[in-house]
Design an enzyme around this catalytic site. Structure first.
Site, PDB file in Angstrom:
ATOM      1  N   ILE A 103       0.833  -1.313   0.111  1.00 14.79           N
ATOM      2  CA  ILE A 103       0.136  -0.001   0.028  1.00 14.79           C
ATOM      3  C   ILE A 103       0.687   1.327   0.006  1.00 14.79           C
ATOM      4  CG2 ILE A 103      -0.244   0.317   2.580  1.00 14.79           C
ATOM      5  CD1 ILE A 103      -3.272   0.980   1.953  1.00 14.79           C
ATOM      6  N   LEU A 143       5.073  -9.888   4.648  1.00 17.00           N
ATOM      7  CA  LEU A 143       4.958 -11.048   3.647  1.00 17.00           C
ATOM      8  C   LEU A 143       5.861 -12.448   3.839  1.00 17.00           C
ATOM      9  CD1 LEU A 143       4.135  -9.406   0.212  1.00 17.00           C
ATOM     10  CD2 LEU A 143       2.437 -10.704   1.649  1.00 17.00           C
ATOM     11  N   GLN A 170       9.418  -7.503  -4.386  1.00 22.54           N
ATOM     12  CA  GLN A 170      10.470  -6.729  -4.609  1.00 22.54           C
ATOM     13  C   GLN A 170      10.418  -6.556  -6.182  1.00 22.54           C
ATOM     14  OE1 GLN A 170      13.280  -5.230  -5.921  1.00 22.54           O
ATOM     15  NE2 GLN A 170      13.985  -7.239  -6.782  1.00 22.54           N
ATOM     16  N   SER A 188       3.073  -8.994 -14.414  1.00 24.50           N
ATOM     17  CA  SER A 188       4.256  -7.883 -15.017  1.00 24.50           C
ATOM     18  C   SER A 188       4.412  -8.248 -16.438  1.00 24.50           C
ATOM     19  CB  SER A 188       5.173  -7.785 -14.323  1.00 24.50           C
ATOM     20  OG  SER A 188       6.357  -7.137 -14.802  1.00 24.50           O
ATOM     21  N   GLU A 217       7.197  -7.844 -17.333  1.00 25.48           N
ATOM     22  CA  GLU A 217       8.305  -8.572 -17.464  1.00 25.48           C
ATOM     23  C   GLU A 217       8.288 -10.232 -17.727  1.00 25.48           C
ATOM     24  OE1 GLU A 217      11.642  -7.467 -16.719  1.00 25.48           O
ATOM     25  OE2 GLU A 217      10.667  -5.825 -17.896  1.00 25.48           O
ATOM     26  N   TYR A 251      13.145 -11.449 -11.279  1.00 25.58           N
ATOM     27  CA  TYR A 251      11.877 -10.801 -10.981  1.00 25.58           C
ATOM     28  C   TYR A 251      10.812 -11.240 -11.801  1.00 25.58           C
ATOM     29  CZ  TYR A 251       8.451  -7.437 -11.132  1.00 25.58           C
ATOM     30  OH  TYR A 251       7.301  -6.600 -11.112  1.00 25.58           O
ATOM     31  N   HIS A 263       4.096   1.341 -15.771  1.00 26.95           N
ATOM     32  CA  HIS A 263       3.322   2.354 -15.350  1.00 26.95           C
ATOM     33  C   HIS A 263       3.754   3.397 -14.268  1.00 26.95           C
ATOM     34  CE1 HIS A 263       2.119  -1.249 -13.300  1.00 26.95           C
ATOM     35  NE2 HIS A 263       1.897  -0.520 -12.091  1.00 26.95           N
ATOM     36  N   THR A 313      12.099   6.182 -15.434  1.00 31.96           N
ATOM     37  CA  THR A 313      11.332   7.345 -15.819  1.00 31.96           C
ATOM     38  C   THR A 313      11.494   8.370 -14.980  1.00 31.96           C
ATOM     39  OG1 THR A 313       9.400   6.502 -14.820  1.00 31.96           O
ATOM     40  CG2 THR A 313       9.502   6.135 -17.087  1.00 31.96           C
ATOM     41  N   ARG A 328       9.735   0.468 -24.360  1.00 33.78           N
ATOM     42  CA  ARG A 328       8.588  -0.103 -23.290  1.00 33.78           C
ATOM     43  C   ARG A 328       7.264   0.768 -23.570  1.00 33.78           C
ATOM     44  NH1 ARG A 328      11.949  -2.739 -22.090  1.00 33.78           N
ATOM     45  NH2 ARG A 328      12.784  -3.772 -20.006  1.00 33.78           N
ATOM     46  N   ARG A 340      21.755  -3.891 -18.093  1.00 35.87           N
ATOM     47  CA  ARG A 340      21.152  -5.240 -17.471  1.00 35.87           C
ATOM     48  C   ARG A 340      21.858  -6.722 -17.909  1.00 35.87           C
ATOM     49  NH1 ARG A 340      15.125  -3.647 -16.278  1.00 35.87           N
ATOM     50  NH2 ARG A 340      15.676  -1.813 -14.839  1.00 35.87           N
ATOM     51  N   GLU A 348      18.655  -8.216 -21.084  1.00 37.93           N
ATOM     52  CA  GLU A 348      17.858  -6.805 -21.356  1.00 37.93           C
ATOM     53  C   GLU A 348      16.617  -7.496 -22.063  1.00 37.93           C
ATOM     54  OE1 GLU A 348      16.096  -4.309 -20.693  1.00 37.93           O
ATOM     55  OE2 GLU A 348      17.592  -2.952 -20.953  1.00 37.93           O
TER      56      GLU A 348
HETATM   57  N1  GDD Z   1      16.114   1.630 -13.715  1.00 35.92           N
HETATM   58  C1  GDD Z   1      17.147   2.123 -14.714  1.00 35.92           C
HETATM   59  N2  GDD Z   1      17.733   3.039 -14.700  1.00 35.92           N
HETATM   60  N3  GDD Z   1      16.582   1.496 -15.972  1.00 35.92           N
HETATM   61  C2  GDD Z   1      17.467   2.056 -17.053  1.00 35.92           C
HETATM   62  C3  GDD Z   1      18.327   2.781 -16.893  1.00 35.92           C
HETATM   63  C4  GDD Z   1      18.815   3.400 -15.608  1.00 35.92           C
HETATM   64  O1  GDD Z   1      19.709   4.230 -15.398  1.00 35.92           O
HETATM   65  N4  GDD Z   1      18.925   3.252 -18.012  1.00 35.92           N
HETATM   66  C5  GDD Z   1      18.323   2.546 -19.245  1.00 35.92           C
HETATM   67  N5  GDD Z   1      17.339   1.710 -18.441  1.00 35.92           N
HETATM   68  C6  GDD Z   1      16.174   0.850 -19.004  1.00 35.92           C
HETATM   69  C7  GDD Z   1      16.262  -0.690 -18.661  1.00 35.92           C
HETATM   70  O2  GDD Z   1      17.625  -1.198 -19.145  1.00 35.92           O
HETATM   71  C8  GDD Z   1      15.006  -1.134 -18.916  1.00 35.92           C
HETATM   72  O3  GDD Z   1      15.204  -1.557 -20.416  1.00 35.92           O
HETATM   73  C9  GDD Z   1      14.159   0.072 -18.773  1.00 35.92           C
HETATM   74  O4  GDD Z   1      15.034   1.303 -18.738  1.00 35.92           O
HETATM   75  C10 GDD Z   1      13.010   0.441 -18.007  1.00 35.92           C
HETATM   76  O5  GDD Z   1      13.588   0.291 -16.629  1.00 35.92           O
HETATM   77  P1  GDD Z   1      12.798   0.327 -15.360  1.00 35.92           P
HETATM   78  O6  GDD Z   1      12.319   1.728 -15.413  1.00 35.92           O
HETATM   79  O7  GDD Z   1      13.505  -0.137 -14.047  1.00 35.92           O
HETATM   80  O8  GDD Z   1      11.364  -0.752 -15.451  1.00 35.92           O
HETATM   81  P2  GDD Z   1      11.266  -2.101 -15.808  1.00 35.92           P
HETATM   82  O9  GDD Z   1      11.008  -2.249 -17.130  1.00 35.92           O
HETATM   83  O10 GDD Z   1      12.558  -2.896 -15.719  1.00 35.92           O
HETATM   84  O11 GDD Z   1      10.493  -2.814 -14.916  1.00 35.92           O
HETATM   85  C11 GDD Z   1       9.173  -1.986 -14.458  1.00 35.92           C
HETATM   86  O12 GDD Z   1       8.091  -2.400 -14.997  1.00 35.92           O
HETATM   87  C12 GDD Z   1       7.515  -3.540 -15.032  1.00 35.92           C
HETATM   88  C13 GDD Z   1       6.322  -3.851 -15.941  1.00 35.92           C
HETATM   89  O13 GDD Z   1       5.388  -3.019 -15.411  1.00 35.92           O
HETATM   90  C14 GDD Z   1       8.854  -2.394 -13.007  1.00 35.92           C
HETATM   91  O14 GDD Z   1       8.040  -1.499 -12.335  1.00 35.92           O
HETATM   92  C15 GDD Z   1       8.518  -3.619 -12.832  1.00 35.92           C
HETATM   93  O15 GDD Z   1       8.405  -3.788 -11.213  1.00 35.92           O
HETATM   94  C16 GDD Z   1       7.382  -3.877 -13.513  1.00 35.92           C
HETATM   95  O16 GDD Z   1       6.788  -5.249 -13.543  1.00 35.92           O
END
Ligand code: GDD
Length: 329
Positions: A11, A63, A87, A129, A131, A153, A183, A194, A221, A282, A285
């Site tokens: 929450i 949890l 996580q 997700s 993912e 994850y 989101h 973001t 994304r 990563r 990726e």
């Molecule tokens: N975090 C992060 N930091 N991501 C980066 C960066 C950086 O400096 N530079 C590039 N990226 C790229 C990551 O490699 C990835 O391809 C993309 O940006 C998005 O990364 P995140 O914002 O960390 O989100 P995510 O896509 O890995 O996962 C999120 O969305 C999923 C789907 O809704 C998370 O919120 C997950 O928990 C969620 O399930």
């Protein structure tokens, strides 16, 4: 008539705070599971709930502790349970696969088992997700796309998804999963790309920083507004039958496009400030995630409203406002 009672795990996070607001507005009694440390440090850990804190009932539990979840579900006897806690930072899941798998899988399993035992009529939402799709065979991805997760994850979310489906099929529970694509919002954690970008733009405008280090700018994304995605969660639990739904905008953009738009919204040229850093890439990726939410639109009547441009602008504006700087693009 007594109020409808909802229980939310996670929450204190971005989605939990929007969902709480939404359920309170609908007249629900909203209960949340939080860690004891959150209650001891409310200014920091409950910051997203500050404006509604006195209208929520928060329970200290974890949890990782079946006994504590058992106690909360027994006390609350929820009619709806939204399981958002996890996580959820993909990068971190590479650093500690074991704790990601333990917390995410066992936590979901414990909660499902407790609800089955103590509140079998409770409607259950699992936060799946995009993912889970990982390196998908097709784009856009829908409910029938094969899962091929690329991180512990993602694997933990596939396990939670199947646990939820199996409790539905084996025990007749009203258990649904939302397969939510990325989101975002001004309440997003700073570790996600973001918010890292929009907070970085604000610091540069404020003159406290002159660079932003990022990883892979070419990843694509499907980004929507978190507030709207929490409405889809609620809609799933109002259906006569439980099911799984993709929630997405159907549009995808690269990280570079997000960066470009965020900087130009603030009147800046990103090429002067953004440095790519291989350390932030990563080990595995996911290059492209794009969702097909036709089923959510058809069955739930859900649709996203905020455009990509509006989302980026709102996040930059909010981060600038928090630092007291004016956007003069
Ligand atoms: N975090 C992060 N930091 N991501 C980066 C960066 C950086 O400096 N530079 C590039 N990226 C790229 C990551 O490699 C990835 O391809 C993309 O940006 C998005 O990364 P995140 O914002 O960390 O989100 P995510 O896509 O890995 O996962 C999120 O969305 C999923 C789907 O809704 C998370 O919120 C997950 O928990 C969620 O399930």
């Amino acid at each position: 008539m007594s109020l409808k009672r909802a229980l939310i795990t996670g929450i204190t996070g971005q989605d939990g705070s929007y969902l709480s607001e939404f359920l309170l507005a609908k007249g629900y009694e909203v209960h949340g599971i939080v860690r004891r440390v959150a209650l001891e440090d409310p200014d920091h850990r409950l910051s997203r709930l500050r404006h509604i804190r006195d209208r929520l009932v928060l329970h200290a539990a974890s949890l990782e502790s079946y006994a504590s979840i058992h106690r909360v579900v027994q006390d609350v006897q929820p009619q709806e349970c939204y399981h958002l806690a996890a996580q959820s930072f993909v990068s971190y899941s590479f650093d500690d696969e074991f704790s990601t798998l333990n917390i995410n899988i066992n936590g979901s399993h414990s909660l499902l088992a407790v609800i089955k035992a103590l509140a079998p009529e409770c409607r259950f939402y699992f936060a799946g997700s995009s993912e889970m799709f990982g390196t998908a065979d097709e784009a856009p991805q829908s409910e029938s796309t094969r899962f091929h997760p690329r991180s512990s994850y993602g694997i933990s979310k596939v396990a939670g998804f199947h646990l939820t489906r199996n409790y539905r099929e084996a025990y007749g529970m009203h258990a649904s999963s939302g397969i939510l694509f990325n989101h975002e919002s001004p309440r997003r954690g700073f570790e996600f790309v973001t918010r890292k970008i929009t907070a970085g733009v604000a610091r540069i405008l404020a003159g406290t920083s002159d660079e932003l280090r990022l990883g892979n700018l070419e990843a694509r994304r499907d980004w929507g507004h978190a507030r709207e995605y929490t409405e889809a969660m609620w809609l799933m639990l109002q259906q006569p039958h439980p099911d799984d739904y993709v929630v997405a905008t159907g549009e995808c953009h690269s990280v570079r496009e997000f960066v470009q738009l965020a900087f130009s919204h603030a009147g800046l040229d990103y090429r002067k400030y953004v440095k790519t850093d291989k350390q932030l890439y990563r080990p595995a990726e996911i290059n492209l995630l794009k969702g097909n939410s036709a089923k959510a639109r058809r069955v739930l009547g859900w649709t996203h409203r905020t455009t990509f441009e509006e989302l980026v602008a709102e996040m930059v504006d909010e981060d600038c406002r928090a630092l007291g700087v004016k956007v003069v693009a």
